[in-house]
Design an enzyme around this catalytic site. Sequence first.
Site, PDB file in Angstrom:
ATOM      1  N   ASP A 175      -2.170  -0.849   5.808  1.00  0.00           N
ATOM      2  CA  ASP A 175      -2.462  -0.188   7.088  1.00  0.00           C
ATOM      3  C   ASP A 175      -3.930   0.149   7.291  1.00  0.00           C
ATOM      4  O   ASP A 175      -4.285   0.699   8.328  1.00  0.00           O
ATOM      5  CB  ASP A 175      -1.649   1.107   7.207  1.00  0.00           C
ATOM      6  CG  ASP A 175      -2.248   2.243   6.391  1.00  0.00           C
ATOM      7  OD1 ASP A 175      -2.465   2.063   5.165  1.00  0.00           O
ATOM      8  OD2 ASP A 175      -2.531   3.301   6.974  1.00  0.00           O
ATOM      9  N   ASP A 228       0.005   5.228   0.989  1.00  0.00           N
ATOM     10  CA  ASP A 228      -0.099   6.160   2.116  1.00  0.00           C
ATOM     11  C   ASP A 228      -0.285   5.415   3.433  1.00  0.00           C
ATOM     12  O   ASP A 228      -1.111   4.516   3.545  1.00  0.00           O
ATOM     13  CB  ASP A 228      -1.271   7.116   1.893  1.00  0.00           C
ATOM     14  CG  ASP A 228      -1.104   7.922   0.616  1.00  0.00           C
ATOM     15  OD1 ASP A 228      -0.111   8.655   0.516  1.00  0.00           O
ATOM     16  OD2 ASP A 228      -1.946   7.790  -0.293  1.00  0.00           O
ATOM     17  N   ASP A 265       0.858  -1.171   0.000  1.00  0.00           N
ATOM     18  CA  ASP A 265       0.000   0.000   0.000  1.00  0.00           C
ATOM     19  C   ASP A 265       0.901   1.230   0.000  1.00  0.00           C
ATOM     20  O   ASP A 265       2.102   1.138   0.283  1.00  0.00           O
ATOM     21  CB  ASP A 265      -0.905  -0.039   1.243  1.00  0.00           C
ATOM     22  CG  ASP A 265      -1.650   1.243   1.459  1.00  0.00           C
ATOM     23  OD1 ASP A 265      -2.301   1.715   0.508  1.00  0.00           O
ATOM     24  OD2 ASP A 265      -1.579   1.800   2.567  1.00  0.00           O
ATOM     25  N   LYS A 274      -8.225  -4.446  -3.803  1.00  0.00           N
ATOM     26  CA  LYS A 274      -6.798  -4.633  -4.078  1.00  0.00           C
ATOM     27  C   LYS A 274      -6.445  -6.092  -4.333  1.00  0.00           C
ATOM     28  O   LYS A 274      -5.618  -6.400  -5.201  1.00  0.00           O
ATOM     29  CB  LYS A 274      -5.966  -4.074  -2.926  1.00  0.00           C
ATOM     30  CG  LYS A 274      -6.056  -2.567  -2.784  1.00  0.00           C
ATOM     31  CD  LYS A 274      -5.162  -2.061  -1.660  1.00  0.00           C
ATOM     32  CE  LYS A 274      -5.305  -0.563  -1.478  1.00  0.00           C
ATOM     33  NZ  LYS A 274      -4.409  -0.030  -0.433  1.00  0.00           N
ATOM     34  N   SER A 300      -2.824   0.551  -4.279  1.00  0.00           N
ATOM     35  CA  SER A 300      -3.215   1.777  -3.606  1.00  0.00           C
ATOM     36  C   SER A 300      -4.616   2.214  -4.009  1.00  0.00           C
ATOM     37  O   SER A 300      -5.100   1.852  -5.090  1.00  0.00           O
ATOM     38  CB  SER A 300      -2.214   2.892  -3.958  1.00  0.00           C
ATOM     39  OG  SER A 300      -2.620   4.138  -3.450  1.00  0.00           O
ATOM     40  N   GLY A 301      -5.244   3.011  -3.157  1.00  0.00           N
ATOM     41  CA  GLY A 301      -6.476   3.671  -3.541  1.00  0.00           C
ATOM     42  C   GLY A 301      -6.226   4.861  -4.441  1.00  0.00           C
ATOM     43  O   GLY A 301      -7.160   5.417  -5.012  1.00  0.00           O
ATOM     44  N   ASN A 312      -9.066  -0.909   3.434  1.00  0.00           N
ATOM     45  CA  ASN A 312      -9.045  -1.268   2.011  1.00  0.00           C
ATOM     46  C   ASN A 312      -7.866  -2.183   1.662  1.00  0.00           C
ATOM     47  O   ASN A 312      -7.699  -2.556   0.496  1.00  0.00           O
ATOM     48  CB  ASN A 312      -9.051  -0.021   1.126  1.00  0.00           C
ATOM     49  CG  ASN A 312      -7.837   0.871   1.319  1.00  0.00           C
ATOM     50  OD1 ASN A 312      -7.034   0.677   2.231  1.00  0.00           O
ATOM     51  ND2 ASN A 312      -7.711   1.867   0.465  1.00  0.00           N
TER      52      ASN A 312
END
Length: 271
Positions: free
Chosen positions: A221, A16, A14, A198, A49-50, A224
């Site tokens: 973290d 952020d 991931d 994901k 990642s989003g 998602n």
Amino acid sequence: MASKGCGIRLVAVDEDGTFLRDHQGYDVERFERIWGQMAKRGCRFVVASGNQYYQIRDLFPAHAHEMGFVSANGAYVLDGSEEVFAARAPREAVEAMIDYAHANPEVPFSMLGVRGAYVERGSSQWFFDDTAVYCHRLFWVDDFRDVDDQVFMFSSVVDGVDEAMVQILRVRDALGGSMEPVSSGDGYFDVVTPGVHKASGLRMLMDRWGISPSEVAAFGDSHNDVEMLEMAGRSYAMAGAPDDVKAVAGHVAPPCEEDGVLQVLEGLFSE
């Protein structure tokens, strides 16, 4: 002697709160050394990642052509610059989400598609600028309905995790399952195409490269990241992750502010 990481053929991170420090950076020289060790062992590197693909790509200019991207929470998947998958939210679901956004102007939304991300005029400049951190191809529009793009996600940010959960429940109730809201941490939440996450995007790259879950190390973290952490044979929740996210991971990595992912990878791919 075989390295500790010799059984790992794919590392998925991931962005952020996980790979990046709070100020959006990472130790490039340290990563380059780890990249070299992974490359010697034929290990792939994927950012899941989003965030928008164009933003992720810009963070890794030296290696974007040879890494994998699971962007927008699995909605847009690429192998280098080659598109593997692009989700398409049902038109009626997109219309319902736009109706919700217009009926709740106090909650700002961006809309993401293959060509770019969009914010309606009338939203604050702060929201546009904040969205631009995560979406490098971002445009002002008068109305989301004017956009000609393959839409797959909406994103928002509100004041803190608790308020995000309130909004997630409201959106879920309003849309009735046609799109699914999910927390991405720190007051941010995304509204995604059902069945797309994901893990689903990562699985497409794994199948393409002939990699099994037991050969994957994943780091995350937030909520998602849960499906990805559950799928990976070796999974790490970051030290700052919520307890329910840590509960699905096999290990806890040091905080992102201490380059926790890089610390773990140095151990896995040591000489």
